[in-house]
Design a protein around this motif. Structure first.
Motif, PDB file in Angstrom:
ATOM      1  N   GLY A   1       0.805  -1.209   0.000  1.00  0.00           N
ATOM      2  CA  GLY A   1       0.000   0.000   0.000  1.00  0.00           C
ATOM      3  C   GLY A   1       0.841   1.263   0.000  1.00  0.00           C
ATOM      4  N   ALA A   2       2.120   1.121  -0.304  1.00  0.00           N
ATOM      5  CA  ALA A   2       3.018   2.288  -0.358  1.00  0.00           C
ATOM      6  C   ALA A   2       2.626   3.164  -1.540  1.00  0.00           C
ATOM      7  N   PRO A   3       2.902   4.451  -1.442  1.00  0.00           N
ATOM      8  CA  PRO A   3       2.607   5.323  -2.581  1.00  0.00           C
ATOM      9  C   PRO A   3       3.418   4.892  -3.808  1.00  0.00           C
ATOM     10  N   VAL A   4       2.716   4.587  -4.876  1.00  0.00           N
ATOM     11  CA  VAL A   4       3.357   4.054  -6.075  1.00  0.00           C
ATOM     12  C   VAL A   4       4.273   5.094  -6.716  1.00  0.00           C
ATOM     13  N   ALA A   5       3.912   6.362  -6.633  1.00  0.00           N
ATOM     14  CA  ALA A   5       4.736   7.416  -7.239  1.00  0.00           C
ATOM     15  C   ALA A   5       6.119   7.459  -6.595  1.00  0.00           C
ATOM     16  N   ASP A   6       6.165   7.304  -5.275  1.00  0.00           N
ATOM     17  CA  ASP A   6       7.472   7.299  -4.596  1.00  0.00           C
ATOM     18  C   ASP A   6       8.304   6.092  -5.013  1.00  0.00           C
ATOM     19  N   VAL A   7       7.644   4.952  -5.141  1.00  0.00           N
ATOM     20  CA  VAL A   7       8.339   3.728  -5.546  1.00  0.00           C
ATOM     21  C   VAL A   7       8.903   3.900  -6.956  1.00  0.00           C
ATOM     22  N   LEU A   8       8.117   4.486  -7.847  1.00  0.00           N
ATOM     23  CA  LEU A   8       8.572   4.678  -9.220  1.00  0.00           C
ATOM     24  C   LEU A   8       9.701   5.702  -9.311  1.00  0.00           C
ATOM     25  N   THR A   9       9.651   6.724  -8.471  1.00  0.00           N
ATOM     26  CA  THR A   9      10.735   7.709  -8.453  1.00  0.00           C
ATOM     27  C   THR A   9      12.045   7.057  -8.019  1.00  0.00           C
TER      28      THR A   9
END
Length: 186
Positions: free
Chosen positions: A122-130
């Motif tokens: 459930g982590a923010p996907v945008a942060d993971v992609l960055t």
């Protein structure tokens, strides 16, 4: 076959019988050149795709739309894979198996693992992609530096092969010949 001709006789036949299957196995184990080109392009496009997907997610778009926008912007082999994922997600497929389909290819495995982890935690996907984009850029930079350093090493070998015999012929042999004449002749 060539080994058999080079060695000759019965030992040559025995050597050819041993070398041929090993050579065939090594040659068949290599990936086709098209697959290697596709993987190289995916690795090169991955940071841009991750940044683009991250920007779309930060703008409020769903993951399927972000993957579709990145796929149309990038095209190529990564674009095809992201188009497939976005289509599956739009049709209501479960994200984990959909992204795990991309994990089979080593070039897209990093993206797939990051998206699966984000879906599970459930982590923010945008942060993971960055983070993924930054890691991919750093890996590409490190690979470029290693390739540049290996060019320097590879350039030294021919120089060594040229200068070492010259050094031996012009530097060492005259010294040994001079010493030999003083030792042998009284």
């Amino acid at each position: 076959m060539i080994v058999g001709l080079l060695v000759g006789g019965f030992p040559g036949l025995l050597a050819a019988a041993l070398v041929t299957p090993i050579t065939a196995t090594v040659l068949h184990r290599r990936d086709p050149p098209e697959l290697e080109r596709d993987r190289a392009r995916i690795v090169a496009d991955l940071p841009f795709a991750a940044d683009l997907m991250s920007a779309c997610l930060l703008a409020g778009r769903p993951t399927s739309a972000a993957a579709h926008i990145a796929a149309t912007a990038i095209s190529g082999p990564l674009g095809l894979r992201l188009t497939w994922v976005s289509t599956q997600l739009k049709l209501g497929a479960d994200p984990e198996p959909t992204w795990s389909h991309l994990a089979r290819d080593p070039a897209t495995a990093q993206l797939a693992r990051a998206m699966i982890r984000a879906a599970q935690s459930g982590a923010p996907v945008a942060d993971v992609l960055t983070r993924l984009a930054d890691d991919a850029r750093e890996a590409s930079r490190a690979e470029s530096v290693a390739a540049a350093r290996s060019v320097g090493v590879k350039a030294v070998a021919p120089l060594g092969l040229c200068f070492l015999p010259a050094f031996v012929l012009l530097g060492i042999i005259p010294v040994i010949a001079g010493l030999a004449t003083t030792i042998v002749l009284p």
